[in-house]
Motif scaffolding. Structure first.
Motif, PDB file in Angstrom:
ATOM      1  N   ILE A  34       9.792 -30.398  10.233  1.00  0.00           N
ATOM      2  CA  ILE A  34       8.759 -31.129  10.967  1.00  0.00           C
ATOM      3  C   ILE A  34       8.050 -30.126  11.876  1.00  0.00           C
ATOM      4  O   ILE A  34       8.699 -29.417  12.635  1.00  0.00           O
ATOM      5  N   GLU A  35       6.721 -30.090  11.789  1.00  0.00           N
ATOM      6  CA  GLU A  35       5.934 -29.228  12.674  1.00  0.00           C
ATOM      7  C   GLU A  35       4.897 -30.078  13.391  1.00  0.00           C
ATOM      8  O   GLU A  35       4.226 -30.891  12.767  1.00  0.00           O
ATOM      9  N   GLY A  36       4.792 -29.873  14.700  1.00  0.00           N
ATOM     10  CA  GLY A  36       3.796 -30.582  15.488  1.00  0.00           C
ATOM     11  C   GLY A  36       4.416 -31.620  16.404  1.00  0.00           C
ATOM     12  O   GLY A  36       5.623 -31.843  16.405  1.00  0.00           O
ATOM     13  N   GLU A  37       3.568 -32.256  17.177  1.00  0.00           N
ATOM     14  CA  GLU A  37       3.964 -33.265  18.168  1.00  0.00           C
ATOM     15  C   GLU A  37       4.166 -34.611  17.477  1.00  0.00           C
ATOM     16  O   GLU A  37       3.313 -35.055  16.719  1.00  0.00           O
ATOM     17  N   HIS A  42      -2.648 -39.825  18.844  1.00  0.00           N
ATOM     18  CA  HIS A  42      -3.610 -38.921  18.216  1.00  0.00           C
ATOM     19  C   HIS A  42      -3.019 -37.557  17.858  1.00  0.00           C
ATOM     20  O   HIS A  42      -3.736 -36.711  17.313  1.00  0.00           O
ATOM     21  N   ALA A  43      -1.735 -37.337  18.155  1.00  0.00           N
ATOM     22  CA  ALA A  43      -1.093 -36.083  17.759  1.00  0.00           C
ATOM     23  C   ALA A  43      -0.929 -36.072  16.243  1.00  0.00           C
ATOM     24  O   ALA A  43      -0.886 -37.121  15.593  1.00  0.00           O
ATOM     25  N   GLU A  44      -0.824 -34.876  15.687  1.00  0.00           N
ATOM     26  CA  GLU A  44      -0.602 -34.718  14.254  1.00  0.00           C
ATOM     27  C   GLU A  44       0.658 -33.901  14.037  1.00  0.00           C
ATOM     28  O   GLU A  44       0.947 -32.981  14.801  1.00  0.00           O
ATOM     29  N   PHE A  45       1.391 -34.277  12.991  1.00  0.00           N
ATOM     30  CA  PHE A  45       2.575 -33.511  12.620  1.00  0.00           C
ATOM     31  C   PHE A  45       2.706 -33.502  11.105  1.00  0.00           C
ATOM     32  O   PHE A  45       2.181 -34.367  10.411  1.00  0.00           O
ATOM     33  N   SER A  46       3.386 -32.485  10.615  1.00  0.00           N
ATOM     34  CA  SER A  46       3.606 -32.390   9.173  1.00  0.00           C
ATOM     35  C   SER A  46       5.102 -32.478   8.882  1.00  0.00           C
ATOM     36  O   SER A  46       5.942 -32.137   9.712  1.00  0.00           O
ATOM     37  N   TYR A  47       5.380 -32.981   7.697  1.00  0.00           N
ATOM     38  CA  TYR A  47       6.739 -33.079   7.174  1.00  0.00           C
ATOM     39  C   TYR A  47       6.761 -32.275   5.885  1.00  0.00           C
ATOM     40  O   TYR A  47       5.858 -32.408   5.047  1.00  0.00           O
ATOM     41  N   ASN A  48       7.792 -31.444   5.724  1.00  0.00           N
ATOM     42  CA  ASN A  48       7.882 -30.630   4.515  1.00  0.00           C
ATOM     43  C   ASN A  48       9.322 -30.562   4.034  1.00  0.00           C
ATOM     44  O   ASN A  48      10.225 -30.221   4.807  1.00  0.00           O
TER      45      ASN A  48
END
Length: 145
Positions: A34-37, A42-48
């Motif tokens: 998980i990267e980001g807030e 309105h925050a954005e995060f990614s899952y990989n």
């Protein structure tokens, strides 16, 4: 009649705010990178999960103790043909007091039974919510292997 979306519901002993806080602690219940807030409107995060799943979410609703909505902005699902199937869908967590329990109703809106990933995603979300997140709410301990 089958649901037009993926849904699951759990009832827990913790307060709505405790459930809300656990959901926002994404790194401790959704295995992968998980990267980001993950806990701010309105925050954005990614899952990989390399080779299998990438998605980027924006927190579009954030009502403390009541509701969280993630709008999926991008997706690349490595286990199906339509790799962008999650793009444009909404991941919704609705929280409410029910007697002496707290109800958490989860919906992944936009993944109908006709979606290519429906069965795999239904199984995945059911495990993540009913097992991982439920245990994190109950114990406060990370559920990542």
């Amino acid at each position: 009649m089958k649901s037009k979306n993926i849904t699951t519901t759990i009832f827990v002993d913790q307060t709505p705010v405790e459930v809300f806080n656990a959901i926002n602690n994404v790194r401790n219940w959704w295995p992968g990178e998980i990267e980001g807030e993950t806990a701010k409107l309105h925050a954005e995060f990614s899952y990989n999960l390399p080779e299998k799943h990438y998605s980027k979410q924006r927190i579009s609703e954030f009502i403390i103790g009541k509701k969280i909505v993630w709008k999926v902005l991008e997706s690349n699902l490595g286990f199906i043909q339509n790799k962008s199937e999650w793009q444009g869908t909404d991941i919704i967590f609705e929280i409410a007091s029910k007697g002496d329990k707290t109800k958490l109703h989860f919906t992944h809106r936009g993944l109908s039974p006709l979606a290519e990933c429906y069965q795999a995603c239904l199984k995945g979300w059911t495990t993540l919510i009913n097992d991982n997140l439920n245990a994190l709410i109950a114990t406060g301990d990370s559920q990542k292997p």
